[in-house]
Design an enzyme around this catalytic site. Structure first.
Site, PDB file in Angstrom:
ATOM      1  N   GLU A  42       0.653  -1.198   0.153  1.00  0.00           N
ATOM      2  CA  GLU A  42       0.059   0.182   0.018  1.00  0.00           C
ATOM      3  C   GLU A  42       0.873   1.324   0.020  1.00  0.00           C
ATOM      4  O   GLU A  42       0.596   2.322   0.510  1.00  0.00           O
ATOM      5  CB  GLU A  42      -0.811  -0.073   1.289  1.00  0.00           C
ATOM      6  CG  GLU A  42      -2.059  -1.181   1.181  1.00  0.00           C
ATOM      7  CD  GLU A  42      -2.973  -1.202   2.470  1.00  0.00           C
ATOM      8  OE1 GLU A  42      -2.714  -0.340   3.356  1.00  0.00           O
ATOM      9  OE2 GLU A  42      -3.510  -2.288   2.589  1.00  0.00           O
ATOM     10  N   CYS A  43       1.713   1.148  -0.934  1.00  0.00           N
ATOM     11  CA  CYS A  43       2.687   2.442  -0.760  1.00  0.00           C
ATOM     12  C   CYS A  43       2.813   3.137  -2.404  1.00  0.00           C
ATOM     13  O   CYS A  43       2.538   2.412  -3.051  1.00  0.00           O
ATOM     14  CB  CYS A  43       4.099   1.766  -0.302  1.00  0.00           C
ATOM     15  SG  CYS A  43       5.568   2.882  -0.610  1.00  0.00           S
ATOM     16  N   GLY A  44       2.978   4.243  -2.223  1.00  0.00           N
ATOM     17  CA  GLY A  44       3.169   4.995  -3.414  1.00  0.00           C
ATOM     18  C   GLY A  44       4.093   4.253  -4.458  1.00  0.00           C
ATOM     19  O   GLY A  44       4.214   4.511  -5.488  1.00  0.00           O
ATOM     20  N   THR A  46       4.775   1.032  -4.652  1.00  0.00           N
ATOM     21  CA  THR A  46       4.318  -0.242  -4.707  1.00  0.00           C
ATOM     22  C   THR A  46       4.245  -0.665  -6.467  1.00  0.00           C
ATOM     23  O   THR A  46       4.645  -1.667  -6.516  1.00  0.00           O
ATOM     24  CB  THR A  46       2.839  -0.521  -4.193  1.00  0.00           C
ATOM     25  OG1 THR A  46       2.914  -0.415  -2.586  1.00  0.00           O
ATOM     26  CG2 THR A  46       2.096  -1.844  -4.682  1.00  0.00           C
TER      27      THR A  46
END
Length: 167
Positions: A42-44, A46
């Site tokens: 759920e990371c920018g 990803t």
């Protein structure tokens, strides 16, 4: 005084569990270049999973492997269980490179393998801090850390590809 090579440990001493609970022995990777990357769903950053998979499809095999370590150390961006992470990686990015069980990559509960990667007294290369998700550690065919790559540098960066190709 420069540290002598005899103090330099290798990645081959580590045994971990993969996302499915199976044992994974880094000694099985002797002779291969290795990229170790801490991942999050759920990371920018990803979308880097896509480039990691592409890099693995292009170069993975006898001479190169990517090992992913999901970690929830940054902004709670990997809240899932090992099973949820496995499903996410397969469904969204078709990940086929080895993914290990979720660990901690910094702080009091840092996994021993990341203590090795980040401490010069163990790796003989450099002290480093895991800055964010998708930081990459490059290890040579002898299991030594040779480079730390910033999380924002994409896995398919020309410099990384040249390193993989270099004999």
């Amino acid at each position: 005084m420069k540290e002598t090579a005899k103090n330099q440990q290798t990645i081959y001493q580590f045994k971990v569990k993969d996302l499915y609970g199976n044992d994974f022995d880094f000694a099985s990777l002797k002779g291969k270049k290795i990229m170790i990357v801490n991942t999050a769903s759920e990371c920018g950053l990803t979308p880097q999973y896509e480039q990691l998979q592409s890099l693995y499809e292009e170069f993975g095999g006898d001479n190169f492997v990517i090992i992913g370590f999901p970690a929830n150390n940054f902004g709670n961006q990997e809240p899932g269980s090992n099973a949820e992470i496995a499903t996410f990686c397969k469904a969204n990015f078709g990940v086929t490179f080895p993914m290990m069980e979720k660990i901690s990559v910094k702080g009091e509960d840092m996994a021993p393998i990341y203590q090795f990667l980040t401490e010069k007294k163990q790796n003989g290369f450099a002290d480093s801090t895991v800055e964010w998700n998708f930081q990459k550690y490059l290890l040579d065919e002898k299991g030594h850390v040779v480079q730390v790559i910033n999380p924002r540098i994409l896995p398919n960066d020309a410099e990384i590809k040249e390193w993989i190709k270099k004999k």
